[in-house]
Design an enzyme around this catalytic site. Structure first.
Site, PDB file in Angstrom:
ATOM      1  N   GLU A 156      32.393  91.346  36.453  1.00 49.59           N
ATOM      2  CA  GLU A 156      32.239  90.663  35.171  1.00 49.59           C
ATOM      3  C   GLU A 156      31.143  89.598  35.209  1.00 49.59           C
ATOM      4  OE1 GLU A 156      33.476  91.339  32.366  1.00 49.59           O
ATOM      5  OE2 GLU A 156      35.146  92.684  32.791  1.00 49.59           O
ATOM      6  N   GLU A 199      44.741  98.633  54.342  1.00 50.53           N
ATOM      7  CA  GLU A 199      44.860  97.181  54.488  1.00 50.53           C
ATOM      8  C   GLU A 199      45.272  96.766  55.898  1.00 50.53           C
ATOM      9  OE1 GLU A 199      48.959  95.228  53.290  1.00 50.53           O
ATOM     10  OE2 GLU A 199      48.102  96.293  51.583  1.00 50.53           O
TER      11      GLU A 199
END
Length: 296
Positions: free
Chosen positions: A82, A113
């Site tokens: 963004e 992860e």
């Protein structure tokens, strides 16, 4: 001694929610959400340190790099993506890295992860350096991928920030700047896309917005570096030029075209009566701060 992160606890406030009427179930969820902003507010001193570090790094040519796994990784990538249309930064200046790569943005990648070495390798791959700020995000504060990335980033001289939403949170013990927004037991036990995700989104908002304000990407609360990449943003850029440049919308549209789509340059052109090249030179002299060019 209980060493589980607090996000793994059972929330007594939402116990039995499967038997509640829909509106009451949603009120319980909303009650828990309401707590998050206050918890994040308590972290503002640490968030401010991180904002100042990011701004300083960007001014020296460094980068803001988010790194995370699962929901945390997706939120980092979201915030970074963004920044391009909102503040006009390049994808090389602000970006996110997620355990498991781009595929992990839309699906769970088994074991990603847990790979500490992959996290470290990701920092080597993007050549993390002394002017960079690496923000490691892990709701539980224990994801090996993120901890490996933070450890390697420190070795490479970067400033490191750890964002976690639980206690204990090893990530926050290992980062230069720990941001530990302990949201408590989740609405659904262990579902850190809920309160933890909300807290991390709020923190990302502050980190990127605060840093961009401090390097001159806004004038007051106006997005003067907005990139006019669609019709809505073109119209917004034109309104900015008209308003801050003290001219009419027709002239603003012309100036936006002449400036190559830069509202910031268009504003200077309108206010100073100069062409795009002259406006660009004035902005460079002011280190990108429109307020200095306009004397405001």
């Amino acid at each position: 001694m209980n060493t589980l992160p607090s996000t793994e606890l059972v929330n007594p406030h939402t116990d039995g929610m499967d038997r509640l009427p829909t509106d009451e179930m949603l009120r319980r969820i909303n009650d828990e959400d309401e707590k998050v902003a206050g918890i994040v507010r308590g972290c503002i001193p640490e968030i401010a340190r991180a904002v100042d570090a990011v701004a300083a790094g960007l001014r020296r040519g460094g980068r803001l790099i988010y790194v995370g796994a699962g929901t945390s990784g997706r939120l980092g990538v979201l915030d970074a993506s963004e920044c391009l249309p909102t503040f006009g930064v390049s994808v090389e200046q602000v970006f996110g890295i997620i355990a498991g790569g781009e595929r992990a943005l839309t699906k769970a990648i088994e074991g990603a992860e847990d790979d500490r070495e992959a996290g470290a390798a990701a920092m080597d791959e993007v050549l993390v350096g002394e002017h960079d700020v690496v923000v490691g995000m892990s709701a539980s504060g224990g994801a090996p991928y993120v901890r490996g990335a933070i450890a390697r980033a420190k070795e490479r001289g970067a400033v490191t920030v750890g964002v976690a939403c639980a206690t204990p949170a090893p990530l926050c013990d290992e980062a230069d700047i720990p941001i530990q927004a302990v949201v408590g037991a989740e609405v659904l036990q262990g579902s850190t896309r809920l309160k933890s995700g909300t807290a991390q989104k709020l923190i990302c908002n502050m980190l990127s917005t605060g840093a961009m304000v401090k390097i001159g990407k806004t004038l007051g609360n106006r997005m003067v570096d907005v990139q006019a990449t669609n019709l809505k943003l073109v119209a917004r850029a034109q309104r900015l030029i008209a308003d801050l440049g003290q001219t009419d919308l027709e002239t603003a549209a012309t100036l936006l075209t002449q400036s190559g789509g830069s509202a910031k340059l268009g504003i200077i052109m309108a206010r100073k009566g100069v062409d795009a090249d002259q406006a660009r030179a004035l902005l460079a002299e002011a280190d990108g701060f429109l307020s200095l060019v306009l004397g405001e």
